[in-house]
Enzyme design. Structure first.
Site, mmCIF file in Angstrom:
data_model
loop_
_atom_site.group_PDB
_atom_site.id
_atom_site.type_symbol
_atom_site.label_atom_id
_atom_site.label_comp_id
_atom_site.label_asym_id
_atom_site.label_seq_id
_atom_site.Cartn_x
_atom_site.Cartn_y
_atom_site.Cartn_z
ATOM 1 N N PRO A 86 -1.377 1.636 -7.530
ATOM 2 C CG PRO A 86 -3.291 0.334 -7.539
ATOM 3 C CD PRO A 86 -2.662 1.503 -8.216
ATOM 4 C CD GLU A 87 5.043 1.288 -5.057
ATOM 5 O OE1 GLU A 87 5.986 0.503 -5.151
ATOM 6 O OE2 GLU A 87 5.156 2.430 -4.570
#
Length: 269
Positions: free
Chosen positions: A2-3
């Site tokens: 996940p960013e």
């Protein structure tokens, strides 16, 4: 992995369920994640949850004596469930709340983390991080100083958490395209004019992704609680060998720092 926008939407999603409630129990079915879950985390019983904040891709659950630090790793995600919901495979940690709900960490690959940061201290993993991209600390002057003597490709410098946190691969590709900067260009050769375009573009690109994610994820207690990568309009990432949306020529795709890098040789220089 996940960013930053996905982690920020996770923060926004879980906050209403945690803040102003007490943490009554920590259940660790598997303590060996990326790092061993420390005893201090398990000892936080009947403590009020003061707030849920974010630093880079880390979530900080703030308690009177310190913070529980969560990192989702490669495959982790959080779910809000009624207390006593049977655990499934890879449901490693529960934070049981006084409301009767539970925050559950599911992590297939166990690259996530549940750590402890004593009050008044900064965990070593957070100590040397660069500024938040949506804060005033991230600005043209700061980035110009970071680029000044770096011969490394600008995309790799942008993804260095010591320079600025949270500009991961997807958003580095997108921001550099919007700013018209070739990702392979040495950072020190980026002009002031390009910097003046790049900084606001990074801010708006991340802010728009967070807004889109908040719209997509209606309720963190529904479905599986996993925001994933939002269904947003990406201009270059994942579009290698397809026409550029601006000029129509075929986009190039290369490996840069072992990451997929897509760009337009006409629009970016």
């Amino acid at each position: 992995m996940p960013e930053l926008p996905e982690v920020e939407v996770s923060r926004q999603g879980i906050s209403p369920y945690l803040e102003d409630h007490h943490l009554v129990q920590v259940i660790a079915r598997q303590r060996q994640l990326r790092w061993w879950i420390p005893d201090e985390v398990l000892a936080q019983l009947n403590q009020p949850i003061l707030s849920v904040t974010r630093r880079a891709k880390y979530l900080l659950i703030q308690l009177p004596l310190g913070d529980i630090v969560l990192h989702l790793g490669m495959s982790g995600h959080l779910k809000v469930l009624p207390k006593g919901t049977p655990a499934t495979k890879h449901d490693h940690v529960d934070l049981v709340l006084s409301s009767g709900m539970t925050l559950r960490l599911n992590d297939t690959r166990r690259f996530g983390a549940v750590l402890w940061q004593p009050k008044g201290e900064v965990h070593p993993l957070l100590a040397k991080l660069g500024p938040e991209p949506l804060s005033d600390s991230f600005n043209i002057e700061q980035l110009a100083d970071a680029f000044a003597k770096r011969s490394t490709a600008v995309k790799q410098v942008l993804m260095d958490n010591h320079v600025v946190v949270g500009v991961g691969n997807i958003y580095a590709n997108e921001a550099l395209f919007k700013a018209g900067i070739l990702p392979t260009k040495p950072a020190k050769e980026v002009s002031l004019q390009q910097l003046e375009a790049l900084v606001p573009v990074i801010k708006t690109t991340l802010a728009e992704a967070i807004k889109q994610g908040g719209t997509t994820l209606k309720d963190f207690s529904q479905a599986d609680g996993k925001p994933g990568y939002f269904a947003q309009q990406l201009l270059v990432y994942g579009r290698g060998a397809k026409p550029c949306m601006a000029c129509g020529i075929i986009l190039n795709e290369i490996r840069l720092g072992q990451r997929s890098t897509v760009f337009c040789s006409h629009c970016q220089h």
